[in-house]
Design a protein around this motif. Structure first.
Motif, PDB file in Angstrom:
ATOM      1  N   MET A  84       0.821  -1.062  -0.205  1.00 25.21           N
ATOM      2  CA  MET A  84      -0.182  -0.003   0.025  1.00 25.21           C
ATOM      3  C   MET A  84       0.744   1.253  -0.012  1.00 25.21           C
ATOM      4  N   SER A  85       0.284   2.330  -0.540  1.00 31.47           N
ATOM      5  CA  SER A  85       1.180   3.610  -0.383  1.00 31.47           C
ATOM      6  C   SER A  85       1.320   3.749   1.177  1.00 31.47           C
ATOM      7  N   ALA A  86       2.259   4.855   1.216  1.00 30.87           N
ATOM      8  CA  ALA A  86       2.795   5.325   2.576  1.00 30.87           C
ATOM      9  C   ALA A  86       2.909   6.774   2.799  1.00 30.87           C
ATOM     10  N   ILE A  87       2.840   7.536   3.757  1.00 30.66           N
ATOM     11  CA  ILE A  87       2.977   8.714   3.834  1.00 30.66           C
ATOM     12  C   ILE A  87       4.299   8.921   4.861  1.00 30.66           C
ATOM     13  N   GLY A  88       5.160   9.721   4.875  1.00 26.25           N
ATOM     14  CA  GLY A  88       6.417   9.711   5.720  1.00 26.25           C
ATOM     15  C   GLY A  88       6.804  11.084   5.898  1.00 26.25           C
ATOM     16  N   ARG A  89       7.849  11.218   6.707  1.00 22.40           N
ATOM     17  CA  ARG A  89       8.472  12.349   6.965  1.00 22.40           C
ATOM     18  C   ARG A  89       7.703  13.732   7.155  1.00 22.40           C
ATOM     19  N   VAL A  90       6.747  13.519   7.800  1.00 23.46           N
ATOM     20  CA  VAL A  90       5.889  14.678   7.900  1.00 23.46           C
ATOM     21  C   VAL A  90       6.116  15.516   8.990  1.00 23.46           C
ATOM     22  N   LEU A  91       6.209  16.895   8.523  1.00 23.62           N
ATOM     23  CA  LEU A  91       6.657  17.888   9.391  1.00 23.62           C
ATOM     24  C   LEU A  91       6.043  19.303   9.363  1.00 23.62           C
ATOM     25  N   VAL A  92       6.065  19.900  10.438  1.00 23.96           N
ATOM     26  CA  VAL A  92       5.730  21.425  10.219  1.00 23.96           C
ATOM     27  C   VAL A  92       6.873  22.099  11.072  1.00 23.96           C
ATOM     28  N   LEU A  93       7.489  23.208  10.419  1.00 21.41           N
ATOM     29  CA  LEU A  93       8.676  23.909  10.983  1.00 21.41           C
ATOM     30  C   LEU A  93       8.009  24.520  12.283  1.00 21.41           C
ATOM     31  N   PRO A  94       8.904  24.517  13.353  1.00 21.96           N
ATOM     32  CA  PRO A  94       8.302  24.957  14.841  1.00 21.96           C
ATOM     33  C   PRO A  94       7.359  26.551  14.900  1.00 21.96           C
ATOM     34  N   GLU A  95       7.786  27.458  14.200  1.00 26.77           N
ATOM     35  CA  GLU A  95       7.207  28.726  13.969  1.00 26.77           C
ATOM     36  C   GLU A  95       5.789  28.588  13.402  1.00 26.77           C
ATOM     37  N   TYR A  96       5.344  27.618  12.789  1.00 27.59           N
ATOM     38  CA  TYR A  96       4.230  27.419  12.131  1.00 27.59           C
ATOM     39  C   TYR A  96       3.292  26.272  12.658  1.00 27.59           C
ATOM     40  N   ARG A  97       3.552  25.744  13.717  1.00 32.59           N
ATOM     41  CA  ARG A  97       2.714  24.725  14.613  1.00 32.59           C
ATOM     42  C   ARG A  97       1.686  25.302  15.260  1.00 32.59           C
ATOM     43  N   GLY A  98       0.692  24.595  15.355  1.00 31.33           N
ATOM     44  CA  GLY A  98      -0.369  24.865  16.280  1.00 31.33           C
ATOM     45  C   GLY A  98      -1.615  25.493  15.312  1.00 31.33           C
ATOM     46  N   ASP A  99      -1.330  25.682  14.290  1.00 27.90           N
ATOM     47  CA  ASP A  99      -2.492  26.502  13.329  1.00 27.90           C
ATOM     48  C   ASP A  99      -3.365  25.484  12.500  1.00 27.90           C
ATOM     49  N   GLY A 100      -2.909  23.998  12.499  1.00 30.24           N
ATOM     50  CA  GLY A 100      -3.690  23.112  12.005  1.00 30.24           C
ATOM     51  C   GLY A 100      -2.899  22.589  10.653  1.00 30.24           C
ATOM     52  N   LEU A 101      -1.620  23.245  10.600  1.00 28.99           N
ATOM     53  CA  LEU A 101      -0.992  22.823   9.056  1.00 28.99           C
ATOM     54  C   LEU A 101      -0.736  21.277   9.193  1.00 28.99           C
ATOM     55  N   ALA A 102      -0.394  20.651  10.077  1.00 32.42           N
ATOM     56  CA  ALA A 102      -0.217  19.317   9.933  1.00 32.42           C
ATOM     57  C   ALA A 102      -1.358  18.458   9.689  1.00 32.42           C
ATOM     58  N   ARG A 103      -2.442  18.765  10.132  1.00 29.21           N
ATOM     59  CA  ARG A 103      -3.553  18.221   9.663  1.00 29.21           C
ATOM     60  C   ARG A 103      -3.957  18.548   7.996  1.00 29.21           C
ATOM     61  N   ALA A 104      -3.782  19.857   7.842  1.00 28.41           N
ATOM     62  CA  ALA A 104      -3.898  19.967   6.274  1.00 28.41           C
ATOM     63  C   ALA A 104      -3.042  19.396   5.275  1.00 28.41           C
ATOM     64  N   ILE A 105      -1.693  19.105   5.820  1.00 26.14           N
ATOM     65  CA  ILE A 105      -0.842  18.308   4.872  1.00 26.14           C
ATOM     66  C   ILE A 105      -1.212  16.818   4.949  1.00 26.14           C
ATOM     67  N   MET A 106      -1.617  16.251   5.887  1.00 28.68           N
ATOM     68  CA  MET A 106      -2.240  14.912   5.909  1.00 28.68           C
ATOM     69  C   MET A 106      -3.516  14.795   5.107  1.00 28.68           C
TER      70      MET A 106
END
Length: 197
Positions: A84-106
């Protein structure tokens, strides 16, 4: 926060793109997590690189691994994890965390995988402190915790929800109301007939 997404094969990445990807991965996975490991691997050549930009600067990232290149089978109770496909190396730079960017990326990466890889399940190797985050996206753990480069991980899978056709039987309330309406209609007709005679 306003941001844009782009997705590129390794060959489509410019040298500047590659520099910023590797710099951010090193910043988050090596320096921030105090984990000396070989981040650059041969999978990068065959991955799709999903980049979140703000004013053309990389602020988040993940890579998408096609099923034919996914080698994620160790430490899993799912024998087909590598197909199956995989998603990896998920990151958000520290100064941009807490605004839902990781969720949007995923969410964008999941949609891309569903579209490109025929709606098959998607695998991730998650650091265990992020289990709740990935579960909120529908991923489920499928195996024991294991150490990878000194950090505790678990393999997780996002399964495709199958649509189940459910027949809707009439509820008792609906049946009673239907019966009462039928009785009223018949009474009305009987009343009209009586008045006409």
């Amino acid at each position: 926060m306003t941001y844009e997404f782009s997705i590129k094969t390794f060959d489509e990445l410019t040298s500047v793109d590659l520099y910023h990807i590797l710099k951010s991965r090193s910043q988050v996975f090596v320096v921030e997590q105090n984990c000396a490991y070989q981040d650059i691997d041969s999978l990068d050549l065959d991955c799709l690189h999903f980049i979140a930009h703000k004013d053309e600067a990389l602020i988040g990232y993940c890579r998408i691994i096609a099923p034919e290149f996914n080698t994620m089978v160790a430490h899993s109770s799912v024998s087909a994890l590598g197909s199956m496909s995989a998603i990896g190396r998920v990151l958000v730079l520290p100064e941009y965390r807490g605004d839902g960017l990781a969720r949007a990326i995923m969410i964008h990466a999941i949609k891309y995988c569903r579209k490109k890889y025929a709606k098959k399940p998607i695998a991730i190797s998650a650091q265990t402190y992020l289990i709740n985050f990935y579960e909120s996206l529908g991923f489920v753990p499928n195996g024991e915790f294991y150490l990878e480069d000194g950090l505790e991980h678990v393999n997780m899978t996002l399964h495709l929800l199958k649509k189940v056709k459910v027949e809707k039987p009439g509820s008792p309330v609906t049946s009673i109301l239907t019966f009462l309406l039928l009785v009223l209609a018949l009474s009305f007709i009987a009343g009209l007939v009586y008045l006409m005679l």
